[in-house]
Design a protein around this motif. Structure first.
Motif, mmCIF file in Angstrom:
data_model
loop_
_atom_site.group_PDB
_atom_site.id
_atom_site.type_symbol
_atom_site.label_atom_id
_atom_site.label_comp_id
_atom_site.label_asym_id
_atom_site.label_seq_id
_atom_site.Cartn_x
_atom_site.Cartn_y
_atom_site.Cartn_z
ATOM 1 N N ILE A 16 52.381 64.306 57.507
ATOM 2 C CA ILE A 16 52.430 63.309 56.445
ATOM 3 C C ILE A 16 51.403 62.215 56.743
ATOM 4 O O ILE A 16 51.586 61.380 57.629
ATOM 5 N N GLU A 17 50.293 62.286 56.008
ATOM 6 C CA GLU A 17 49.216 61.291 56.057
ATOM 7 C C GLU A 17 48.727 60.973 57.475
ATOM 8 O O GLU A 17 48.395 59.832 57.792
ATOM 9 N N GLN A 19 50.300 60.424 59.998
ATOM 10 C CA GLN A 19 51.133 59.400 60.626
ATOM 11 C C GLN A 19 52.315 59.994 61.380
ATOM 12 O O GLN A 19 52.696 59.488 62.423
ATOM 13 N N LYS A 38 61.649 63.228 61.584
ATOM 14 C CA LYS A 38 60.211 62.943 61.638
ATOM 15 C C LYS A 38 59.874 62.484 63.043
ATOM 16 O O LYS A 38 60.698 61.920 63.751
ATOM 17 N N GLU A 132 55.132 66.531 49.914
ATOM 18 C CA GLU A 132 54.730 65.512 50.896
ATOM 19 C C GLU A 132 54.962 64.105 50.338
ATOM 20 O O GLU A 132 55.426 63.219 51.071
ATOM 21 N N ASP A 133 54.679 63.899 49.058
ATOM 22 C CA ASP A 133 54.984 62.610 48.422
ATOM 23 C C ASP A 133 56.478 62.328 48.488
ATOM 24 O O ASP A 133 56.898 61.203 48.781
ATOM 25 N N ARG A 136 57.429 61.393 52.090
ATOM 26 C CA ARG A 136 56.905 60.061 52.397
ATOM 27 C C ARG A 136 57.730 58.978 51.697
ATOM 28 O O ARG A 136 58.117 57.985 52.309
ATOM 29 N N ASP A 137 57.998 59.157 50.415
ATOM 30 C CA ASP A 137 58.768 58.175 49.663
ATOM 31 C C ASP A 137 60.176 58.027 50.222
ATOM 32 O O ASP A 137 60.714 56.923 50.292
ATOM 33 N N TYR A 139 61.132 58.402 53.367
ATOM 34 C CA TYR A 139 61.076 57.604 54.597
ATOM 35 C C TYR A 139 60.613 56.169 54.347
ATOM 36 O O TYR A 139 60.909 55.283 55.144
ATOM 37 N N ASN A 140 59.918 55.926 53.250
ATOM 38 C CA ASN A 140 59.530 54.562 52.880
ATOM 39 C C ASN A 140 60.608 53.856 52.066
ATOM 40 O O ASN A 140 60.458 52.682 51.725
ATOM 41 N N CYS A 144 60.834 58.512 44.402
ATOM 42 C CA CYS A 144 59.720 59.457 44.299
ATOM 43 C C CYS A 144 59.335 59.632 42.837
ATOM 44 O O CYS A 144 60.193 59.899 41.987
#
Length: 156
Positions: A16-17, A19, A38, A132-133, A136-137, A139-140, A144
């Protein structure tokens, strides 16, 4: 990216990016389970995934695997509770007030109501970047964009 074969039980590594890494496993009948795990370093002991919660179970386009976008990094037994995938729902595009249960284990669908399908995953096949978006969303801690329609549909 090297060519890979879709094999049940295989563990997929998702970067993921640049990171962190997350992991998924190939299930039977086109299903993929994504684990709530993660790490900033690559996982070498996949047994850590055996008791991790599940983020979601969805379908993914074959080329994501066969073209090596997500590398196969290992293999482990599929959890007993994942031998049968959860029901999903279908919403009729021409009649948006009509719904069906979709059984990914058998391919069968049966009529349902909006209330009965609430909380189920929409039957769909996902592109790698959309998955993947979504990860990521998650975990942020933000909604989404690819789930916006479902959030809107079921908001009460």
């Amino acid at each position: 990216m090297k060519k890979q074969k879709i094999t049940q039980g295989s563990i997929l590594e998702i970067n993921i990016e640049n990171q962190y890494y997350t992991y998924a496993q190939i299930l039977d009948k086109g299903g993929y389970v994504f684990f709530d795990y993660k790490s900033e370093t690559r996982l070498t002991d996949f047994s850590v995934l055996e008791d991790k919660p599940i983020l979601f179970i969805i379908g993914v386009y074959n080329d994501v695997i066969t073209q090596g976008h997500w590398p196969i990094v290992g293999k482990m037994n599929i959890r007993q509770n994942l031998n049968s995938q959860p029901m999903q729902f279908i919403q009729d595009a021409l009649h948006p007030d009509r719904f069906e249960f979709y059984n990914p284990n058998t391919g069968e669908s049966t009529p349902a109501t909006k209330e009965k399908v609430k909380g189920l995953e929409r039957a769909a096949v996902w592109e790698a970047n959309h998955v993947e978006d979504r990860i990521r969303d998650y975990y942020n801690g933000v909604p989404c964009i690819w789930l916006e329609d479902d959030l809107e549909l079921f908001k009460d």
